[in-house]
Write an enzyme that holds these catalytic residues in place. Structure first.
Site, PDB file in Angstrom:
ATOM      1  N   CYS A 113     -42.967  23.838 -19.825  1.00  0.00           N
ATOM      2  CA  CYS A 113     -43.343  24.603 -21.606  1.00  0.00           C
ATOM      3  C   CYS A 113     -45.065  24.305 -21.091  1.00  0.00           C
ATOM      4  O   CYS A 113     -46.023  25.523 -20.546  1.00  0.00           O
ATOM      5  CB  CYS A 113     -42.942  24.512 -22.642  1.00  0.00           C
ATOM      6  SG  CYS A 113     -42.275  25.470 -23.635  1.00  0.00           S
ATOM      7  N   HIS A 221     -37.375  24.479 -21.555  1.00  0.00           N
ATOM      8  CA  HIS A 221     -36.942  23.532 -20.984  1.00  0.00           C
ATOM      9  C   HIS A 221     -35.764  23.009 -20.438  1.00  0.00           C
ATOM     10  O   HIS A 221     -34.698  22.976 -21.050  1.00  0.00           O
ATOM     11  CB  HIS A 221     -36.578  23.222 -22.685  1.00  0.00           C
ATOM     12  CG  HIS A 221     -37.849  23.168 -23.250  1.00  0.00           C
ATOM     13  ND1 HIS A 221     -38.363  21.908 -23.868  1.00  0.00           N
ATOM     14  CD2 HIS A 221     -38.460  24.696 -24.380  1.00  0.00           C
ATOM     15  CE1 HIS A 221     -39.939  22.673 -24.106  1.00  0.00           C
ATOM     16  NE2 HIS A 221     -40.440  23.886 -24.683  1.00  0.00           N
ATOM     17  N   GLU A 223     -34.941  20.260 -19.724  1.00  0.00           N
ATOM     18  CA  GLU A 223     -34.646  18.254 -20.227  1.00  0.00           C
ATOM     19  C   GLU A 223     -33.717  18.751 -21.452  1.00  0.00           C
ATOM     20  O   GLU A 223     -32.716  17.669 -21.138  1.00  0.00           O
ATOM     21  CB  GLU A 223     -35.851  17.940 -20.394  1.00  0.00           C
ATOM     22  CG  GLU A 223     -36.482  18.306 -22.301  1.00  0.00           C
ATOM     23  CD  GLU A 223     -37.314  19.520 -21.864  1.00  0.00           C
ATOM     24  OE1 GLU A 223     -37.816  19.840 -23.413  1.00  0.00           O
ATOM     25  OE2 GLU A 223     -37.276  20.529 -20.596  1.00  0.00           O
TER      26      GLU A 223
END
Length: 259
Positions: A113, A221, A223
């Site tokens: 990001c 994202h 994660e």
């Protein structure tokens, strides 16, 4: 065998409008520990307290995390406007030279990001202040309401170049991702290869042309749910393997320390 130390770029936060702290999301830490199989080390973005040369020696690789604050447009030759949002000049001062040093050394990093955007800026690219204001573009921002699960829900496809780096890594030419960003790449840096796009043409996946190391960055994202998501897991696994290779190489070939 010791796990490779992986630096996670932290962000400035203010508790009770008084107490400044540097922190990173637990989901970033978990992705590094559980999927990369690395030892997470939070890197404070305080240029008076950390030196790029020390970071390069202590960490095998780095995750450039997402953040609310944006890269300051002066870093790519433009003036700040209200549309550019908030800034963190201290993070700029740490991450931009760090990225350039990593590329030169061939040391692995993963951009996420804001990290995706600052890799482009570090390599000479520019950014749009607000993607949703551009003709023909969608709103890529995080939904303002709902649970975290709803905010990080998969929302659009990303299509990769045929037989490109991401296509080979993912085993698919199109994948479904979340989207939680306002800014995006305007012009790619001279060595920045845009290898994946959203349906509206927004750049979503890049790597650095000619760089000897792992230089993948994504606008989404990964994660979130990294251990179980079929798109996130191979990305973090490949990054973790690159970090282990770098750590092993440093022990076997000390000359890399001065590369």
């Amino acid at each position: 065998m010791a796990r490779p130390i992986i630096g996670i770029i932290s962000n400035l936060h203010c508790i009770n409008d008084q107490y400044h702290v540097q922190g990173a999301g637990v989901i970033n830490i978990s992705a590094v520990a559980d999927v990369c199989e690395g030892l997470p080390l939070l890197v404070p973005c305080e240029p008076d307290s950390v030196r790029v040369s020390d970071l390069l020696e202590q960490c095998a690789g780095f995750v450039f995390t997402g953040a609310r604050a944006n890269v300051h447009p002066e870093e790519y030759g433009e003036n700040a406007t209200p549309a550019h949002g908030d800034f963190d000049r201290n993070r700029d001062a740490v991450t931009l030279p760090l990225i350039r040093a990593l590329v030169e050394r061939g040391q692995p990093f993963l951009g996420i990001c804001r990290g995706f955007q600052e890799v482009n800026v570090a390599m000479g690219g520019t950014l749009y202040p607000e993607i949703r204001d551009l003709p023909g573009r969608e709103n890529h921002r995080m939904p303002p309401d709902g649970t975290l699960e709803e905010k990080f829900a998969l929302r659009h496809n990303v299509s990769f170049s045929q037989d490109g780096v991401f296509h080979k890594l993912m085993g698919a030419q199109s994948v479904l991702t979340n989207t939680l960003h306002g800014q995006g790449i305007k012009t790619a840096g001279p060595r920045v290869v845009v290898d994946g796009h959203a349906p509206d043409g927004t750049a979503e996946a890049t790597y650095i042309d000619g760089a000897p190391g792992f230089t993948l960055s994504v606008q989404w994202h990964p994660e979130w749910n990294a251990k179980a998501d079929p798109v996130s897991r191979p990305l973090f696994e490949a990054f973790g393997e690159a970090c282990r290779d770098w750590a092993d190489g440093k022990r076997a070939r000390p000359m890399l320390r001065s590369a």
